[in-house]
Design a protein around this motif. Structure first.
Motif, short mmCIF file in Angstrom:
data_model
loop_
_atom_site.label_atom_id
_atom_site.label_comp_id
_atom_site.label_asym_id
_atom_site.label_seq_id
_atom_site.Cartn_x
_atom_site.Cartn_y
_atom_site.Cartn_z
N SER A 401 33.57 -30.31 5.30
CA SER A 401 34.40 -29.11 5.14
C SER A 401 35.88 -29.48 4.99
N ARG A 405 38.26 -28.28 1.89
CA ARG A 405 39.55 -27.59 2.03
C ARG A 405 40.67 -28.40 1.38
N GLU A 410 37.61 -23.05 -0.18
CA GLU A 410 37.31 -22.52 1.14
C GLU A 410 35.84 -22.11 1.29
N ALA A 413 33.77 -25.00 2.15
CA ALA A 413 33.94 -25.39 3.56
C ALA A 413 33.18 -24.44 4.48
N ARG A 414 33.24 -23.14 4.20
CA ARG A 414 32.56 -22.17 5.07
C ARG A 414 31.04 -22.32 4.99
#
Length: 423
Positions: A401, A405, A410, A413-414
């Protein structure tokens, strides 16, 4: 042949595959016509360019059977032995799928899958090239390709040469179409009512075939854009001038733009080969073609020593390289760039063209710097396999993650973080 001292500038590269504006436009129009009109375009274009008024596009079983009546048993035997040799060589190139499991349960691997379908272009019209069929079809078969469609321009009577049909039959190729040129490439790429599209097109052809392959690349894969044939002979003073001259001419007779080059550190050998080329030219059936090739693209480079001669060879990056020196095998490791290397006085280039086993579809025009001969890998694709365990994601997830980033992604990463949260 021209005899020149090496002065730091050597080249056999020619800008031959881009064509003229007129040629490119003609190819674009042919491709568009085939896409719009399908079989109708193939019939009309075959009549226009080949002078043949076809009744059907596909070769019939009767045509295949009739071909055997025209070919002697000795030739059929030679074809079968060549097929065995070429198949044996290519079977040694096969790769296997693999997987590996790590201690944390992660499974990584690579899956090898043959292409579903391949179109093989076989040059024709003025001549027949059974060897081209073998070299394109056999690696595809060894790779496991299930559908192989062959196209080749017919003669004025609309028939393919008996030698072409017999070779195809011996290989088990049944899907054969009597079409050639850019229209055949377009049919293979986009499909027509009678010619289903394929995933890859291989095989050499004239400038219109080369331009068509370039144009359809992306819709389908292609093997390469092949230029005129090339041979470079690396020889020392002990080499036989008659052998060298014969081998240089074996490529020169292919095409007026074929290239034949001798690289040596012996001025005596250079002069002897130049004289022998002129002597042998006089009795060649294709004298006019070979003479033009030698005149425009034939050269003898005289280096100061063998080290410089090897540097010249690597700079040229030839399609075919013959090494005719006192200890030729000793020099093989010093050659970085060549499509195929023929070692010793009895390894004449035609041995590789027809019979030995390695593929004769080779990189030309200096592309041996980064390209390989046609091989089994060209008819497969590789798929990566990734199976991450819970333990592995917990151990490495934060690093993944963080890298996502770093690139400003994003959501990437999430997608990892949500798993780390265990929700």
């Amino acid at each position: 042949m021209k005899i020149v001292a090496v002065d730091g500038t050597v080249s056999i590269k020619r800008d031959l595959d881009t064509g003229t504006d007129t040629q490119r436009q003609a190819v674009e129009e042919i491709i568009a016509q085939v896409r719009e009109q399908g079989d109708q375009a193939l019939f009309s274009l075959t009549k226009k360019f080949d002078g043949a008024e076809l009744q059907q596009l596909r070769v019939t079983e009767q045509e295949m059977q009739n071909a055997y009546k025209e070919i002697s048993d000795d030739i059929i035997s030679a074809i079968r032995q060549a097929i065995d040799n070429i198949r044996d060589f290519h079977e040694r190139q096969t790769r296997q799928s693999w997987m590996t499991t790590k201690e944390d349960g992660t499974i990584l691997g690579q899956k090898i899958t043959a292409l579903d379908s391949v179109g093989v272009y076989v040059p024709g019209g003025k001549a027949a090239y059974p060897s081209s069929i073998m070299m394109n079809v056999i690696p595809a078969q060894v790779a496991g390709v299930q559908r192989i469609a062959m196209v080749s321009p017919g003669q004025a009577d609309g028939c393919l040469p008996a030698s072409v049909l017999v070779t195809a039959s011996e290989l088990g190729v049944e899907e054969i179409y009597k079409i050639g040129g850019a229209q055949a490439v377009a049919a293979l790429a986009y499909g027509t009512e009678s010619v289903p599209a394929v995933d890859k097109i291989t095989g050499p052809g004239n400038i219109y075939v080369a331009l068509a392959k370039r144009a359809v690349f992306g819709k389908v894969d292609i093997d390469m854009i092949a230029g005129p044939s090339e041979i470079v002979v690396l020889a020392d003073e002990q080499a036989n001038p008659r052998y060298i001259a014969a081998d240089l001419l074996s490529q020169a007779e292919h095409d007026e733009q074929a290239s034949a080059v001798l690289v040596t550190a012996s001025q005596t050998l250079a002069e002897a080969v130049a004289a022998e080329v002129e002597k042998q030219l006089k009795t060649l059936p294709k004298k006019a073609i070979a003479e033009a090739s030698i005149r425009d693209y034939g050269v003898i480079y005289v280096a100061k020593d063998l080290v410089e001669a090897i540097d010249v060879v690597n700079e040229l990056a030839p399609e075919h390289l013959e090494i005719l020196t006192e200890d030729p095998m000793k020099l093989v490791g010093k050659i970085r760039h060549a499509g195929a290397i023929f070692v010793g006085p009895y390894s004449s280039e035609p041995v590789g063209d027809y019979f030995a086993g390695p593929n004769h579809v080779l990189p030309t025009n200096g592309t041996a710097r980064f390209s390989s001969p046609l091989n089994v890998d060209d008819f497969t694709k590789k798929t990566s396999i990734i199976s991450y365990s819970k333990e592995a994601i917990e151990q490495n997830g934060r690093q993944i993650s963080a890298l996502a980033r770093l690139e400003g992604l994003e959501a990437h990463a999430r997608a990892i973080d949500i798993r780390l949260e265990g929700k």
